[in-house]
Design an enzyme around this catalytic site. Structure first.
Site, PDB file in Angstrom:
ATOM      1  NE  ARG A  15      -5.055 -36.049 -75.237  1.00  7.87           N
ATOM      2  CZ  ARG A  15      -5.548 -35.127 -74.412  1.00  7.87           C
ATOM      3  NH1 ARG A  15      -6.659 -34.481 -74.719  1.00  7.87           N
ATOM      4  NH2 ARG A  15      -4.955 -34.850 -73.279  1.00  7.87           N
ATOM      5  CG  ASP A 103       0.435 -29.393 -71.615  1.00  6.54           C
ATOM      6  OD1 ASP A 103       0.293 -28.575 -70.677  1.00  6.54           O
ATOM      7  OD2 ASP A 103      -0.408 -30.266 -71.887  1.00  6.54           O
TER       8      ASP A 103
HETATM    9  C1  UD1 Z   1      -5.020 -29.774 -67.120  1.00  9.45           C
HETATM   10  C2  UD1 Z   1      -6.011 -29.359 -66.041  1.00  9.45           C
HETATM   11  C3  UD1 Z   1      -7.150 -28.575 -66.701  1.00  9.45           C
HETATM   12  C4  UD1 Z   1      -6.581 -27.362 -67.431  1.00  9.45           C
HETATM   13  C5  UD1 Z   1      -5.487 -27.798 -68.416  1.00  9.45           C
HETATM   14  C6  UD1 Z   1      -4.794 -26.587 -68.981  1.00  9.45           C
HETATM   15  C7  UD1 Z   1      -5.972 -31.116 -64.333  1.00  9.45           C
HETATM   16  C8  UD1 Z   1      -6.658 -32.283 -63.754  1.00  9.45           C
HETATM   17  N1  UD1 Z   1      -6.544 -30.538 -65.379  1.00  9.45           N
HETATM   18  O1  UD1 Z   1      -5.685 -30.651 -68.016  1.00  9.45           O
HETATM   19  O2  UD1 Z   1      -8.066 -28.161 -65.724  1.00  9.45           O
HETATM   20  O3  UD1 Z   1      -7.604 -26.683 -68.103  1.00  9.45           O
HETATM   21  O4  UD1 Z   1      -4.507 -28.623 -67.773  1.00  9.45           O
HETATM   22  O5  UD1 Z   1      -3.876 -26.949 -69.992  1.00  9.45           O
HETATM   23  O6  UD1 Z   1      -4.941 -30.720 -63.834  1.00  9.45           O
HETATM   24  N2  UD1 Z   1       1.462 -34.202 -66.018  1.00  9.45           N
HETATM   25  C9  UD1 Z   1       2.399 -34.844 -65.241  1.00  9.45           C
HETATM   26  N3  UD1 Z   1       2.039 -36.004 -64.619  1.00  9.45           N
HETATM   27  C10 UD1 Z   1       0.806 -36.558 -64.744  1.00  9.45           C
HETATM   28  C11 UD1 Z   1      -0.138 -35.896 -65.571  1.00  9.45           C
HETATM   29  C12 UD1 Z   1       0.226 -34.729 -66.174  1.00  9.45           C
HETATM   30  O7  UD1 Z   1       3.518 -34.388 -65.077  1.00  9.45           O
HETATM   31  O8  UD1 Z   1       0.566 -37.610 -64.140  1.00  9.45           O
HETATM   32  C13 UD1 Z   1       1.840 -32.950 -66.691  1.00  9.45           C
HETATM   33  C14 UD1 Z   1       1.786 -33.031 -68.212  1.00  9.45           C
HETATM   34  O9  UD1 Z   1       3.046 -33.368 -68.764  1.00  9.45           O
HETATM   35  C15 UD1 Z   1       1.353 -31.633 -68.620  1.00  9.45           C
HETATM   36  C16 UD1 Z   1       0.581 -31.113 -67.400  1.00  9.45           C
HETATM   37  O10 UD1 Z   1       0.914 -31.962 -66.327  1.00  9.45           O
HETATM   38  O11 UD1 Z   1       2.459 -30.810 -68.877  1.00  9.45           O
HETATM   39  C17 UD1 Z   1      -0.925 -31.107 -67.640  1.00  9.45           C
HETATM   40  O12 UD1 Z   1      -1.344 -32.438 -67.869  1.00  9.45           O
HETATM   41  P1  UD1 Z   1      -2.432 -32.817 -68.962  1.00  9.45           P
HETATM   42  O13 UD1 Z   1      -2.672 -34.267 -68.895  1.00  9.45           O
HETATM   43  O14 UD1 Z   1      -2.069 -32.249 -70.275  1.00  9.45           O
HETATM   44  O15 UD1 Z   1      -3.700 -32.060 -68.372  1.00  9.45           O
HETATM   45  P2  UD1 Z   1      -4.972 -31.518 -69.153  1.00  9.45           P
HETATM   46  O16 UD1 Z   1      -5.848 -32.657 -69.488  1.00  9.45           O
HETATM   47  O17 UD1 Z   1      -4.539 -30.643 -70.271  1.00  9.45           O
HETATM   48 CA    CA Z   2      -2.656 -30.324 -71.386  1.00 14.29          CA
END
Ligand code: UD1
Ligand code: CA
Length: 453
Positions: A15, A103
């Site tokens: 996004r 993030d």
């Molecule tokens: C996540 C949480 C949500 C919370 C939110 C807070 C989950 C399923 N959901 O959602 O409950 O309210 O954060 O900000 O955890 N990342 C990886 N590998 C992956 C996916 C993500 O390293 O395969 C990292 C991303 O870089 C990021 C963090 O994990 O820094 C969170 O991932 P993101 O996809 O932003 O989760 P949200 O949808 O924000």
């Molecule tokens: Ca996030």
């Protein structure tokens, strides 16, 4: 008890529409990942590791600027649960592990400490840091049954009733390391996103606590450029508030950006369009701006910087610089120096009370005390291959338009005549003149024009 911290930084952040990993998007010119690392370092974990993934080399390049931080590579971005799995080696080396999102930049050491207290006191297998926020869009919701925290539901998987819940998951958690390692293999991707959600560990572990933060800002994360701008604005205002509490003045905060790590003393006035970043420290009673850019500088008391760019430099007390001057890295400006318009100084040491008033370049120079530079002086420090130093003794007088061809040395109390190009040492107390004889040809223009006609 050993504590570990796993920071998730593997996601792509579609996004943001960026070529770079989302966690490198900046708040007040510092990557979000940097904010999270700062909090983790301040808390003082025994071990910190970062899970990388999308464009890992860019994340690793940034991490190198922060010291020796171990990374764990997540090959495919299969979700936050899968990301944590990659750090199993770190987790199994600790008793208790904190997972943070790269993030969500506003998590702080105090909240980590207080939530750990609750985690230990409650004996929970997992403690989630939560907050009540006005607009929970995009966050996982905290599900409670008869008040007892039982699960986190991602927005896409929420029922219409659950969707209305305003207590959200910050993405920061404390886990009993053993309980986490047992729960991770049990995660499934049976959900609206088809991802392995770390949040499902709450139900799997069962024995869960929620630490509700008093500062709802700590949960804020940025998934879009719009929310990133909102985070920048909040962080900017928070810095102003801190600085005003410390006695710093602003006539207006329009166009002013000050990094979170900048320190400024009382009675200093910051004028519009001024950007102050990095590890900058500014003393008391200064006037900085308008239109100045200061990065990683140490500035003393009673300093005036008017339309100045200064990076990686030191400026002592009672110095006046500008308008329109630049200090490049490695410059030291000693007490009482005056630097005027269109002056550039690089990698040089300028002694006390020296004046460099106009249109001058000083590079790789060591200048003594009380030296006066006329207008338009240049140190020719570079021959196209190597750089050389220029040394100027105290109380020397460098006449207008002097070229100093480095390496060269000007003694104390020596003078160079205006327009001289100095290629050899000028001894102390002497005058160096390097000039052609002036020829006078009378009636020259009149005769010239007549011939042309
Ligand atoms: C996540 C949480 C949500 C919370 C939110 C807070 C989950 C399923 N959901 O959602 O409950 O309210 O954060 O900000 O955890 N990342 C990886 N590998 C992956 C996916 C993500 O390293 O395969 C990292 C991303 O870089 C990021 C963090 O994990 O820094 C969170 O991932 P993101 O996809 O932003 O989760 P949200 O949808 O924000
Ligand atoms: Ca996030």
């Amino acid at each position: 008890m050993t504590t570990g911290c796993v920071i998730l930084a593997g996601g792509e952040g579609k996004r943001m529409k960026s070529e770079r990993p989302k966690v490198l998007c900046e708040v007040l010119k510092k990557p979000m990942l940097g904010w999270v690392l700062d909090a983790a370092e301040e808390f003082g974990f025994d071990k910190i590791g970062v899970v990388t993934g999308f464009k890992r080399e860019l994340t690793e390049d940034y991490l190198k600027t922060r010291g020796d931080i171990p990374t764990f590579f997540q090959e495919k971005q299969l979700g936050t649960g899968d990301a944590v799995k990659q750090a199993a080696a770190l987790i199994s080396d600790t008793d208790c592990v904190c997972v943070l999102c790269g993030d969500a930049p506003f998590v702080d050491a105090e909240t980590l400490g207080k939530s750990l207290e609750l985690h230990k006191a409650s004996g929970a297998g997992v403690t989630v840091i939560t907050a009540e926020i006005a607009d929970p869009t995009g966050y996982g919701r905290i599900i409670r049954e008869n008040g007892k925290f039982t699960a986190i539901r991602e927005q896409k998987d929420c029922s219409p009733e659950e969707d209305k819940i305003c207590e959200v998951n910050s993405g920061a958690y404390w886990f009993d390391s053993k309980a986490l390692l047992e729960a991770l293999p049990k995660l499934t991707d049976n959900n609206a996103n088809g991802e392995f959600y770390l949040t499902d560990c709450v139900e799997i572990i069962g024995n869960a606590a929620a630490y509700k933060s008093e500062h709802p800002d700590i949960v804020l994360g940025a998934n879009t450029r719009k929310t990133l701008l909102e985070l920048n604005e909040r962080a900017r205002q928070a810095v102003f508030e801190r600085l005003m509490d410390d006695g710093v003045s602003f006539t207006t905060t329009d166009g002013i950006i000050i990094g979170a790590d900048v320190k400024i003393g009382a009675d200093t006035l910051i004028l519009p369009n001024t950007i102050i970043l990095g590890k900058t420290e500014i003393g008391k009673g200064c006037e900085i701006g308008a239109n100045s850019y200061i990065e990683n500088c140490k500035i003393g008391d009673n300093v005036t910087l008017d339309n100045v760019k200064a990076c990686d430099s030191i400026i002592e007390d009672d110095v006046k610089i500008g308008p329109f001057a630049q200090l490049r890295p490695g410059t030291v400006i000693r007490r009482g120096v005056k630097i005027g318009d269109f002056v550039e100084i690089k990698n040089s040491d300028i002694g006390e009370n020296t004046a460099v008033a106009h249109l001058t370049y000083l590079g790789d120079s060591d200048v003594g005390r009380g030296v006066n530079f006329g207008c338009g002086c240049v140190t020719a420090n570079y021959d196209g291959v190597h750089k050389f130093r220029t040394e100027i003794g105290s109380h020397a007088f460098i006449g207008c338009n002097t070229n100093l061809i480095a390496p060269v040395k000007i003694g104390e109390n020596a003078t160079t005549a205006a327009g001289s190009t100095i290629t050899k040492e000028v001894p102390a107390n002497s005058l160096a003149v390097e000039r052609g004889q002036t020829r006078i040809i009378e009636n020259w223009q009149k005769n010239f024009k007549r011939k042309k006609k």
